[in-house]
Design an enzyme around this catalytic site. Structure first.
Site, short mmCIF file in Angstrom:
data_model
loop_
_atom_site.label_atom_id
_atom_site.label_comp_id
_atom_site.label_asym_id
_atom_site.label_seq_id
_atom_site.Cartn_x
_atom_site.Cartn_y
_atom_site.Cartn_z
N HIS A 146 -24.55 -2.99 -6.45
CA HIS A 146 -25.46 -1.86 -6.61
C HIS A 146 -25.68 -1.54 -8.09
CE1 HIS A 146 -27.04 2.26 -5.72
NE2 HIS A 146 -26.48 2.52 -6.89
N GLU A 147 -24.58 -1.43 -8.84
CA GLU A 147 -24.70 -1.05 -10.26
C GLU A 147 -25.52 -2.08 -11.05
OE1 GLU A 147 -24.06 1.88 -11.15
OE2 GLU A 147 -22.99 2.38 -9.32
N HIS A 168 -29.08 -1.48 -11.11
CA HIS A 168 -29.51 -0.54 -12.16
C HIS A 168 -29.58 -1.27 -13.51
CE1 HIS A 168 -29.31 2.90 -9.62
NE2 HIS A 168 -27.99 2.94 -9.52
N HIS A 192 -32.71 4.17 -7.53
CA HIS A 192 -32.21 4.31 -6.16
C HIS A 192 -33.32 4.18 -5.13
CE1 HIS A 192 -28.49 6.56 -7.78
NE2 HIS A 192 -28.23 5.30 -7.55
#
Lengths: 81, 367
Positions: free
Chosen positions: B119-120, B123, B129
């Site tokens: 997930h990170e 980014h 998101h």
């Protein structure tokens, strides 16, 4: 369903305030969320949050909204300034 | 998917990363593995490549830190914020920080490092998101047993960097849309008075108390269950739900898995070994008879005697006229059976053996 105690309500209000400050850029003036408030930045930010998560958009910190806020999540500083 | 405001992106598609320090929660090799795999998820579906370096400044610096770690975004102790990452750019740009006050794992216990890293890094590459609960870029921690990019994540990263150079374009799983006319189900069952619908990694639950249909991962309730269930039924008298996949089944009371499961369908129910899986199952709470549907045939099992009734299998078409040859899912409510075949749903009266109505499969979702 037993009514929430005032202590729980205060904790929830604090959590809502902190959540919106952290993730929805709510500007804190050091005050807790005012009860029975139906407009203003807190309500707007709550509506944004509820819309994002596909919850019913009420602008109120209902049980479903509180539960969603309590879930562990990714922190916010995705934007480097 | 949502792109980071301003659409920041890396100009060079060949990026470097460095793991600055290691969490004591896991062996170093496991941390290396989790991070490498997380990068690989994104490189598999885009033109991006990632090379690990061991010293100096890398594009993406990875560290485990706690509390105030001098980036204006302090961590908050156990729970709450798990990690954060910065958008593409020089210096702190792209860097990913993991809260050392969390317990990092390589399994289904909280918090799976591979899952959070994947997930990170989204980014770090320029994604914000997503509102798609099935996407890795959904902001809340959900671990469904496997870590994979959804189609939403793939569409997002490809919107920034273009498609993969691979001649066969990778695709990912779609999150079911409850009001999709084409929605079909893997299994449906009653559970303590509610009806739950299962599809891939997800359950859907329509409850009259809530205006929206709840859609979430099966693992939220039953972390031990596999994805892609094939059948499910409830034995109301025993407050027991049974889930089927392949030749195995799992039994639960509420969220608690009963001891000794998964078990084998052949040994437990006396289903012939030639049957590799169950298409659908339902237990008639009035008679204690459970029906197992397999291709064109069905078997009947007696929950009280705990044995298969004699004379089975029989043809579905003979005893459930109009239902056809293969059933996706079935459940019982108010004495009626509801059969699901593709996008169709039949309300069937088992007493008169007649179909009472035909509806869309997702009719319970008030679309």
């Amino acid at each position: 369903f037993p009514a929430a105690t005032s202590e729980t309500q205060e904790q929830d209000e604090e959590m809502v305030q902190k959540y919106l400050e952290n993730y929805y850029n709510l500007k804190s003036d050091g005050k807790q969320i005012e009860r029975r408030r139906n407009s203003g930045p807190v309500v707007e930010k709550l509506k944004q949050m509820q819309e994002f998560f596909g919850l019913e958009v009420t602008g109120k910190p209902d049980a479903e909204t509180l539960n969603k806020m309590k879930e562990p999540r990714c922190g916010v500083p995705d934007v480097a300034q | 998917f949502v792109l980071t405001p301003g659409n920041p992106q890396w100009k060079d598609t060949n990026l470097t990363y460095r793991i600055e320090n290691y969490t004591p929660d896991l062996p170093r090799a496991d941390v290396d593995h989790a991070i490498e795999n997380a990068f690989q998820l994104w490189s598999n579906v885009s033109p991006l490549t990632f090379t690990k370096v061991f010293e100096g400044q890398a594009d993406i610096m990875i560290s485990f830190v706690r509390g105030d770690h001098h980036d204006n975004s302090p961590f908050d102790g156990p729970g709450g914020n798990l990690a954060h990452a910065f958008q593409p750019g020089p210096g702190i740009g792209g860097d990913a920080h993991f809260d050392e006050d969390e317990r990092w794992t390589n399994n289904y216990l909280e918090y799976n490092l591979y899952r959070v890293a994947a997930h990170e890094l989204g980014h770090s590459l320029g994604l914000s998101h997503s509102t798609d609960i099935g996407a890795l870029m959904y902001p809340n921690y959900i671990f469904s047993g496997d870590v994979q990019l959804s189609q939403d994540d793939i569409s997002g990263i490809q919107a920034i960097y273009g498609p993969s150079p691979n001649p066969i374009q990778p695709t990912g799983p779609q999150t079911p849309q409850t009001c999709d006319n084409k929605l079909t189900f893997d299994a449906v069952t009653t559970i303590r008075g509610e009806v739950m619908f299962f599809k891939d990694r997800f359950y859907m639950r329509a409850n009259s108390f809530y205006p929206e249909v709840e859609l979430n991962f099966i693992s939220v309730f039953w972390p031990h269950l596999p994805n892609g269930l094939q059948a499910a039924y409830e034995v109301v008298d025993r407050d027991e739900i049974r889930f089927f996949k392949g030749n195995k089944y799992w039994a639960f009371q509420g969220m608690k898995m009963l001891h000794g499961y998964p078990k084998n369908i052949h040994r437990s129910f006396g289903i012939p070994t030639t049957v590799k899986s169950i298409d659908a199952a339902v237990s008639d709470e009035n008679t204690g008879k459970t029906y197992f549907f397999v291709a064109k045939k069905y078997w009947r099992y007696d929950e009280y005697k705990q044995s298969m009734d004699a004379g089975y299998p029989k043809m579905i078409a003979d005893d459930f006229p109009g239902i056809g040859n293969k059933v996706d899912a079935v459940f019982q409510k108010d004495g009626f059976f509801y059969f699901f075949l593709g996008t169709r749903q039949y309300k069937f009266d088992p007493k008169t053996k007649r179909i009472l109505s035909l509806q869309k499969a997702n009719s319970w979702f008030k679309c």
